[in-house]
Motif scaffolding. Structure first.
Motif, PDB file in Angstrom:
ATOM      1  N   LYS A  78       0.833  -1.205   0.000  1.00 30.14           N
ATOM      2  CA  LYS A  78       0.000   0.000   0.000  1.00 30.14           C
ATOM      3  C   LYS A  78       0.867   1.253   0.000  1.00 30.14           C
ATOM      4  N   HIS A  79       1.929   1.221   0.803  1.00 30.94           N
ATOM      5  CA  HIS A  79       2.851   2.358   0.818  1.00 30.94           C
ATOM      6  C   HIS A  79       3.414   2.612  -0.574  1.00 30.94           C
ATOM      7  N   VAL A  80       3.838   1.539  -1.239  1.00 32.48           N
ATOM      8  CA  VAL A  80       4.422   1.680  -2.579  1.00 32.48           C
ATOM      9  C   VAL A  80       3.404   2.286  -3.538  1.00 32.48           C
ATOM     10  N   ARG A  81       2.185   1.771  -3.533  1.00 38.32           N
ATOM     11  CA  ARG A  81       1.159   2.252  -4.467  1.00 38.32           C
ATOM     12  C   ARG A  81       0.796   3.713  -4.217  1.00 38.32           C
ATOM     13  N   ASN A  82       0.950   4.155  -2.999  1.00 37.20           N
ATOM     14  CA  ASN A  82       0.615   5.538  -2.667  1.00 37.20           C
ATOM     15  C   ASN A  82       1.729   6.525  -3.009  1.00 37.20           C
ATOM     16  N   ARG A  83       2.867   5.993  -3.402  1.00 37.60           N
ATOM     17  CA  ARG A  83       3.994   6.879  -3.736  1.00 37.60           C
ATOM     18  C   ARG A  83       3.828   7.418  -5.162  1.00 37.60           C
TER      19      ARG A  83
END
Length: 522
Positions: free
Chosen positions: A498-503
């Motif tokens: 999720k962190h990656v996708r939000n970057r």
């Protein structure tokens, strides 16, 4: 493709009398280089064949230059969203502390602490200057006498008596008391004090007097290195060598690969990670056997920052709470990746690339790893792979896998040092820290990537609660194996994803890859 700097080196050499054909920088670092060396920037402007005119004149700086404005400093800067926990009184002080501890402010401190130990009066004289506690030194026309190595065997490592009094020196005004005052840290890997306390003022210029059996013209970096079998420890060496390039950056040849590296031991150098030296030199690595029994004079010599300095970088670095993302570590990562020609790969979809680093060792294994792998393979939004980084996968290939990973997973261990080379948007999941909570948490903070670790100990099993090891009385959590609740494991991986996708940089990368359908350079 990566840009190679100085296709116009013939112009630069007419001004600065140096050969720059071996200088290579990541494209994003080129403006900083030109800003540091305005003569080269002017040459580029006047040379119709120079391909870098667009970046000449940009007001940028690394961060340690005297006239560097923070708004123009290296584009990756610290952020301090968290509590400082009483270290300092203000947010500004928190930021400044982190910058000095772990960023280009650390380089600036070494430069500002520099003092002359051996002063030249005329051309051809020797000179020596060092930072506080003799952590970093550089010299010209310095003599080192290695005749004392005859008969001492080939097992000299971490020794503090390689040189005796008078076996290092130069013709100069020698400030002996100043040097001795800074020689407090005399451990093998903490400073250059064990060697430099033997420095003497020679009666004549060593090279002119003919006392040298060998004279080394090329710049030489003399390194005392940590454990070469362990990636975490050995990359302390490579990182401090990179930081030393900046401390020494008074001349563009600092960033040339046409130099020498001499390892301060008589063991023939070998490491599974030795390809990392290719980012710094194109020449073979020397050890002390190369010069046993000889008097050697170095026209330009650097004694770089060391891997285990007190309050050094990055071994056991004390970091202020609440801050992350060091520009110095970011630049180091780019320097290594560029120097080893490690590139991001084509993405044909927006799946999160998840890599599980499996341990092929006795301890800290995940005993139910196959169940976890099976569960992660079912996640359709992931491109999942399990790897073992051992001798069967060359180190550069390992870096290629790591650099093309979005979520990197592994148990506590030196392999997690690969997080240094993840893309900026990535997350690292240290499955369990084995009661060493700060090591890779801090390294992730320095690199500026998301860090996640196990949250609920009720959902994991340590199979031998006493721990194993050679001494049962000193048992430790690092010497045992573990199993983990599969659903909880998958949840934590999803948290990373999720962190990656939000970057935004991840989304931009995917969009650009889909648009161009070709390799994208970061």
């Amino acid at each position: 493709m990566w840009l190679k700097l100085f296709s116009f080196c013939f112009v630069a050499t007419t001004v600065l009398s140096i050969d720059l054909k071996d200088v290579e920088l990541p494209p994003e670092h080129i403006p900083y280089f030109f800003n540091a060396f305005p003569k080269l920037a002017k040459d580029c402007e006047q040379n119709p064949e120079c391909p870098y005119k667009a970046v000449v004149g940009k007001k940028v700086c690394w961060g340690y230059e005297r006239d560097c404005n923070v708004s123009n400093s290296y584009h990756v800067r610290p952020q301090c969203p968290g509590d400082h926990r009483g270290w300092v009184q203000t947010k500004d002080a928190q930021y400044d502390t982190f910058y000095t501890q772990a960023d280009f402010g650390y380089v600036k401190e070494q430069i500002e602490d520099s003092m002359v130990m051996c002063e030249a009066s005329f051309q051809g004289d020797s000179s020596l200057e060092c930072s506080k506690y003799l952590r970093f030194c550089r010299g010209r026309n310095i003599m080192l006498n290695f005749t004392g190595l005859v008969g001492r065997g080939d097992n000299l490592r971490y020794k503090t008596d390689i040189l005796a009094r008078g076996q290092i020196g130069g013709y100069c005004n020698f400030y002996k008391d100043r040097l001795l005052k800074e020689s407090e840290h005399r451990s093998a890997l903490q400073s250059w004090a064990p060697e430099l306390i033997n420095f003497v003022q020679t009666p004549e210029k060593p090279i002119a007097a003919g006392v040298c059996d060998v004279t080394i013209d090329k710049p030489t970096y003399i390194m005392k290195i940590d454990a070469t079998v362990n990636m975490y420890h050995h990359f302390c060496d490579f990182f401090n060598l990179y930081a030393s390039l900046h401390v020494n950056s008074t001349h563009p040849s600092t960033f040339s690969k046409d130099n020498n590296i001499l390892i301060w031991e008589t063991f023939t150098y070998y490491s599974a990670f030795q390809d990392a030296f290719k980012a710094f030199t194109k020449n073979p690595i020397w050890d002390l056997k190369e010069f046993r029994g000889k008097v050697v004079c170095f026209k330009n010599v650097v004694f770089p920052l060391l891997p285990r300095m007190i309050f050094g970088l990055y071994y056991n670095t004390p970091l202020i709470y609440g801050c992350d993302r060091s520009g110095l570590f970011h630049a180091f990562s780019k320097h290594i990746l560029h120097g080893l020609n490690v590139k991001p790969q084509l993405r044909t979809n927006d799946k999160i690339r998840v890599t599980l680093l499996s341990r092929g060792t006795t301890f800290r294994a995940i005993t139910n790893e196959n169940e976890i792998v099976e569960a992660l393979l079912k996640e359709k939004s992931y491109h999942f792979q399990r790897v073992v980084y051992d001798k069967n996968i060359p180190f550069i290939k390992q870096l290629e896998i790591t650099h093309n990973t979005d979520v990197f997973i592994g148990m506590h261990g030196a392999g997690l040092s690969h997080l240094l080379f993840l893309p900026d948007w990535a997350a690292v999941f240290e499955v369990y820290n084995c009661k060493d909570p700060n090591c890779y948490f801090d390294l992730a903070r320095l690199r500026g990537v998301k860090y996640v670790t196990w949250e609920n100990k009720d959902k994991m099993i340590q199979h031998d609660h006493k721990g194993l090891g050679p001494d049962p009385e000193k048992a430790h959590a690092k010497f045992t194996n573990y199993s983990f609740d599969v659903k909880e494991f998958v949840r934590l991986v999803a948290k990373c994803a999720k962190h990656v996708r939000n970057r935004r940089d991840f989304r931009n990368f995917i969009d650009a890859a889909n648009l161009k359908g070709q390799h994208i350079e970061l």
